[in-house]
Design a protein around this motif. Sequence first.
Motif, PDB file in Angstrom:
ATOM      1  N   GLN A 167      29.492  -6.211  23.920  1.00 53.76           N
ATOM      2  CA  GLN A 167      30.152  -5.096  23.262  1.00 53.76           C
ATOM      3  C   GLN A 167      31.029  -4.387  24.285  1.00 53.76           C
ATOM      4  OE1 GLN A 167      27.905  -1.506  22.134  1.00 53.76           O
ATOM      5  NE2 GLN A 167      28.700  -1.789  20.052  1.00 53.76           N
ATOM      6  N   ILE A 168      32.304  -4.223  23.940  1.00 54.65           N
ATOM      7  CA  ILE A 168      33.270  -3.546  24.783  1.00 54.65           C
ATOM      8  C   ILE A 168      33.607  -2.204  24.145  1.00 54.65           C
ATOM      9  CG2 ILE A 168      35.522  -3.692  25.904  1.00 54.65           C
ATOM     10  CD1 ILE A 168      33.623  -5.867  26.790  1.00 54.65           C
ATOM     11  N   LYS A 169      33.613  -1.140  24.952  1.00 51.74           N
ATOM     12  CA  LYS A 169      33.946   0.188  24.442  1.00 51.74           C
ATOM     13  C   LYS A 169      35.086   0.787  25.263  1.00 51.74           C
ATOM     14  CE  LYS A 169      29.181   1.218  22.985  1.00 51.74           C
ATOM     15  NZ  LYS A 169      28.053   2.180  23.066  1.00 51.74           N
ATOM     16  N   LEU A 170      36.062   1.344  24.561  1.00 52.67           N
ATOM     17  CA  LEU A 170      37.128   2.116  25.187  1.00 52.67           C
ATOM     18  C   LEU A 170      36.941   3.557  24.745  1.00 52.67           C
ATOM     19  CD1 LEU A 170      40.178  -0.272  24.623  1.00 52.67           C
ATOM     20  CD2 LEU A 170      38.835   0.038  26.715  1.00 52.67           C
ATOM     21  N   LEU A 171      36.693   4.449  25.724  1.00 51.35           N
ATOM     22  CA  LEU A 171      36.233   5.795  25.414  1.00 51.35           C
ATOM     23  C   LEU A 171      37.075   6.857  26.119  1.00 51.35           C
ATOM     24  CD1 LEU A 171      32.460   5.051  26.110  1.00 51.35           C
ATOM     25  CD2 LEU A 171      33.520   5.129  23.849  1.00 51.35           C
ATOM     26  N   GLY A 172      37.174   7.987  25.484  1.00 56.56           N
ATOM     27  CA  GLY A 172      37.638   9.193  26.152  1.00 56.56           C
ATOM     28  C   GLY A 172      36.411   9.987  26.571  1.00 56.56           C
ATOM     29  N   ASP A 226      33.735  -6.967  11.018  1.00 54.49           N
ATOM     30  CA  ASP A 226      34.391  -7.774  12.044  1.00 54.49           C
ATOM     31  C   ASP A 226      34.021  -7.363  13.465  1.00 54.49           C
ATOM     32  OD1 ASP A 226      35.770  -9.301  10.132  1.00 54.49           O
ATOM     33  OD2 ASP A 226      37.328  -7.757   9.963  1.00 54.49           O
ATOM     34  N   GLY A 227      32.989  -6.530  13.621  1.00 56.73           N
ATOM     35  CA  GLY A 227      32.543  -6.151  14.950  1.00 56.73           C
ATOM     36  C   GLY A 227      33.142  -4.870  15.489  1.00 56.73           C
ATOM     37  N   PHE A 228      34.075  -4.266  14.760  1.00 58.10           N
ATOM     38  CA  PHE A 228      34.690  -3.030  15.220  1.00 58.10           C
ATOM     39  C   PHE A 228      33.833  -1.831  14.829  1.00 58.10           C
ATOM     40  CE2 PHE A 228      38.367  -5.865  15.125  1.00 58.10           C
ATOM     41  CZ  PHE A 228      38.962  -5.560  16.344  1.00 58.10           C
ATOM     42  N   SER A 260      31.233  11.179  25.502  1.00 59.45           N
ATOM     43  CA  SER A 260      32.320  10.248  25.215  1.00 59.45           C
ATOM     44  C   SER A 260      32.462  10.006  23.717  1.00 59.45           C
ATOM     45  CB  SER A 260      32.076   8.895  25.905  1.00 59.45           C
ATOM     46  OG  SER A 260      31.919   9.029  27.297  1.00 59.45           O
ATOM     47  N   VAL A 261      33.680   9.673  23.307  1.00 61.18           N
ATOM     48  CA  VAL A 261      33.960   9.213  21.949  1.00 61.18           C
ATOM     49  C   VAL A 261      35.058   8.165  22.048  1.00 61.18           C
ATOM     50  CG1 VAL A 261      35.637  11.063  21.542  1.00 61.18           C
ATOM     51  CG2 VAL A 261      34.572   9.909  19.605  1.00 61.18           C
ATOM     52  N   GLY A 262      34.934   7.136  21.226  1.00 58.91           N
ATOM     53  CA  GLY A 262      35.952   6.084  21.285  1.00 58.91           C
ATOM     54  C   GLY A 262      35.643   4.966  20.312  1.00 58.91           C
ATOM     55  N   VAL A 263      36.195   3.800  20.620  1.00 52.48           N
ATOM     56  CA  VAL A 263      36.056   2.640  19.738  1.00 52.48           C
ATOM     57  C   VAL A 263      35.276   1.547  20.454  1.00 52.48           C
ATOM     58  CG1 VAL A 263      38.156   3.155  18.448  1.00 52.48           C
ATOM     59  CG2 VAL A 263      38.284   1.707  20.483  1.00 52.48           C
ATOM     60  N   ASN A 264      34.647   0.668  19.673  1.00 49.39           N
ATOM     61  CA  ASN A 264      33.915  -0.449  20.256  1.00 49.39           C
ATOM     62  C   ASN A 264      34.218  -1.734  19.496  1.00 49.39           C
ATOM     63  OD1 ASN A 264      31.646  -1.171  18.233  1.00 49.39           O
ATOM     64  ND2 ASN A 264      31.409   1.058  18.435  1.00 49.39           N
ATOM     65  N   PHE A 265      34.005  -2.836  20.178  1.00 50.33           N
ATOM     66  CA  PHE A 265      34.151  -4.149  19.551  1.00 50.33           C
ATOM     67  C   PHE A 265      33.019  -5.031  20.059  1.00 50.33           C
ATOM     68  CE2 PHE A 265      36.069  -8.527  19.547  1.00 50.33           C
ATOM     69  CZ  PHE A 265      35.998  -8.708  18.176  1.00 50.33           C
ATOM     70  N   ARG A 266      32.228  -5.571  19.143  1.00 47.51           N
ATOM     71  CA  ARG A 266      31.088  -6.434  19.496  1.00 47.51           C
ATOM     72  C   ARG A 266      31.390  -7.870  19.073  1.00 47.51           C
ATOM     73  NH1 ARG A 266      24.710  -5.256  17.986  1.00 47.51           N
ATOM     74  NH2 ARG A 266      23.863  -7.264  18.725  1.00 47.51           N
ATOM     75  N   PHE A 267      31.187  -8.803  20.003  1.00 42.26           N
ATOM     76  CA  PHE A 267      31.510 -10.213  19.699  1.00 42.26           C
ATOM     77  C   PHE A 267      30.558 -11.151  20.426  1.00 42.26           C
ATOM     78  CE2 PHE A 267      33.878  -8.833  23.367  1.00 42.26           C
ATOM     79  CZ  PHE A 267      33.824  -9.888  24.234  1.00 42.26           C
TER      80      PHE A 267
END
Length: 222
Positions: A29-34, A176-178, A215-222
Amino acid sequence: MKLLTTAAFAALAVLACPAEAQDAEGDLQIKLLGTGVLPDGAITSVNTDIVGLPADTQTEASDAFVPTLAVAYFVSDNVSIETICCITQHDVDAVSGLPGAELVSNGTLIPATFTAKYHFDLGDLEPYVGAGATYFWWIDVEPGAATIPLGVTETTLSDEFGFVLQAGADIPIGDDGFGITLDAKRYFVDTTARWFVGDTLAIETEHDLDPWVVSVGVNFRF
């Protein structure tokens, strides 16, 4: 300390529970966060003072807002190991004794952090709790503007290990993992600040940093 110990055992007990599903083993899982880094910075003791600081001198560290990359590896569907990547920069100012005086300028920090997390599957909400360790690595520290007229030529902040508690939630968007991530960490870590005039140690103080990191942001799990 009793509260920290209780929380740590509680987190470890949760992590020790057997996972209910294994079909996601190996997932990333990749997260891009502020991220907001909200440290304390209070003086806990004065070890050396040849300058003569006012007796009521107290300090605080400035907040910082930075982008963060987090990467988690799921060893099972419910348990993950996570690390984060970010660099933060802070000043340390006096808030009493020498109010407004800048004592440390542009302290640049890499907070190397690893946490183990347990994830709960509640359908549209996937909360988690975790605990782990951190190493605060100061890669650059400059004397504050108020210290230079006193002859200070070098300022350092000691690198230190610490403890982290974590809680948050992933909110899936579609299949879709988002998703969206909300995350909060509380760090428990100190540092020793030193101000030098040439080769002479003029001031040495101990500080509680103990930042909240939200933190808050988006994630994608694959």
